[in-house]
Scaffold this motif. Structure first.
Motif, short mmCIF file in Angstrom:
data_model
loop_
_atom_site.label_atom_id
_atom_site.label_comp_id
_atom_site.label_asym_id
_atom_site.label_seq_id
_atom_site.Cartn_x
_atom_site.Cartn_y
_atom_site.Cartn_z
N THR A 1 0.84 -1.19 0.00
CA THR A 1 0.00 0.00 0.00
C THR A 1 0.88 1.24 0.00
O THR A 1 2.08 1.16 -0.25
CB THR A 1 -0.99 -0.03 1.19
N SER A 2 0.28 2.36 0.27
CA SER A 2 0.99 3.64 0.08
C SER A 2 0.65 4.62 1.19
O SER A 2 0.07 4.26 2.21
CB SER A 2 0.59 4.23 -1.27
N THR A 3 0.99 5.86 0.94
CA THR A 3 0.71 6.94 1.89
C THR A 3 -0.75 6.95 2.33
O THR A 3 -1.06 7.30 3.47
CB THR A 3 1.05 8.30 1.24
N ALA A 4 -1.65 6.54 1.44
CA ALA A 4 -3.08 6.55 1.75
C ALA A 4 -3.42 5.67 2.95
O ALA A 4 -4.46 5.87 3.60
CB ALA A 4 -3.88 6.09 0.53
N TYR A 5 -2.57 4.71 3.28
CA TYR A 5 -2.79 3.87 4.45
C TYR A 5 -2.89 4.72 5.72
O TYR A 5 -3.71 4.47 6.59
CB TYR A 5 -1.64 2.87 4.59
N GLY A 6 -2.05 5.74 5.79
CA GLY A 6 -2.04 6.62 6.95
C GLY A 6 -3.28 7.48 7.06
O GLY A 6 -3.69 7.86 8.16
N PHE A 7 -3.92 7.78 5.92
CA PHE A 7 -5.12 8.62 5.95
C PHE A 7 -6.29 7.92 6.62
O PHE A 7 -7.18 8.55 7.19
CB PHE A 7 -5.56 9.00 4.52
#
Length: 323
Positions: A95-101
């Motif tokens: 996954t990517s940065t969007a995981y943190g959102f």
């Protein structure tokens, strides 16, 4: 005391036996194809980077590494499948940065802090402000001026509420005070296709997703979101050159389901580091607008936390409501 000795010996033997089984299974791993779940549809940056990585990983592991796109509910469907998968070293998640959102979304049925073990960081990619070629915007200044003249009349596409393109745009709106209308899609690929078709005017996407369409002329690159100009687009300014303090980059990384054996995680991390260290892989990622970043699994875990904190502040200030 004498009566307890046999029990202790039995427990010791059991523990030793379990350890030997773990070592033996790790030594033989992988004995069948390895699956990497991507909780987004094909065509987005995570999918693109994942497929580049999987081919080279498969060659090193001498087993197929299969990409399994499981999109839905803003990546939650894929996350649920990954966390429920057996911790046997044959299922991972990229996954990517969007995981943190997601950590600020209500009722997320996954423990985002404890459900996954960080395995390997792959790299960073700049965000990119792209527009349909017919849209009369060639600079960031042009966009700001036009948006202030036509508030609520300019539409931007995103991969969905709380996704990377959405957050990029919200950060831009906070920094500039403009009013752009959000049109969410079920992934970065469909969102980019809508801009290409001219139905929405622009997108704050990842450069990796947009790169082939910029090269073909179907999208125009206005600016990039990194701290400095992209090496492949030195003539294109950063957004920060017009909007001080704006910086948005996407990271990509691999996670494992909870209780995956540490020795398998270590092996997967090591093989991944070998792949991303190769000049051939680095060149392919750079051609797509990304750059390799090597770090330990522990360092990757710390990065994830810092990125979550950064974007949570944007979520709160912008008043974004998760679904």
């Amino acid at each position: 005391m004498k009566a307890k000795l046999p029990v202790l010996r039995i427990l010791g033997l059991l523990l030793a036996s379990n350890l030997l089984v773990s070592i033996a299974s790790a030594a033989g791993w992988p004995e069948k194809p390895v699956r990497i779940i991507i909780p987004w549809p094909p065509g987005g940056s995570t999918d693109i980077v994942g497929r580049i990585l999987a081919a080279d990983l498969g060659a090193r592991l001498k087993q197929q590494v299969l990409i399994d796109n499981r999109a839905g509910a803003g990546s939650i469907v894929g996350l649920q499948i990954a966390t429920a998968s057996p911790p046997d070293g044959y299922t991972f998640m990229m996954t990517s940065t969007a995981y943190g959102f997601l950590i600020d979304k209500p009722k997320v049925p996954v423990d985002l802090v404890n459900s996954f073990a960080p395995v390997a960081m792959i790299g960073f990619g700049d965000s990119a402000l792209v527009v349909h070629p017919s849209f009369p915007v060639k600079t960031v200044k042009d966009l700001i001026e036009l948006a202030k003249k036509r508030p609520g009349e300019i539409f931007y596409a995103s991969s969905g509420i709380g996704g990377f393109p959405h957050m990029n745009t919200e950060l831009f709106k906070l920094k500039t005070g403009v009013n752009l209308v959000h049109v969410p899609f079920k992934g970065g690929g469909p969102a980019t296709a809508d801009v290409i078709a001219g139905h929405t005017q622009l997108q704050f996407s990842s450069l990796v997703t947009s790169a082939p369409h910029i090269q073909s002329g179907r999208l125009r690159l206005v600016a990039t979101g990194g701290p400095k100009r992209d090496p492949k687009h030195q003539n294109v300014p950063t957004i920060a050159e017009t909007v001080p303090g704006y910086e948005s980059r996407i990271w990509w990384g691999i996670f494992a389901p909870p209780r995956t054996p540490p020795d398998i995680i270590a092996r997967f991390h090591g093989e991944t580091m070998e792949v991303i260290s190769s000049p051939a892989f680095q060149k392919r990622l750079e051609e797509q607008g990304g750059a390799v970043v090597k770090m330990s699994s522990a360092e990757f875990g710390k990065l994830m936390v810092s990125e979550q904190n950064k974007w949570l502040e944007v979520i709160r200030v912008a008043g974004i409501k998760g679904e």
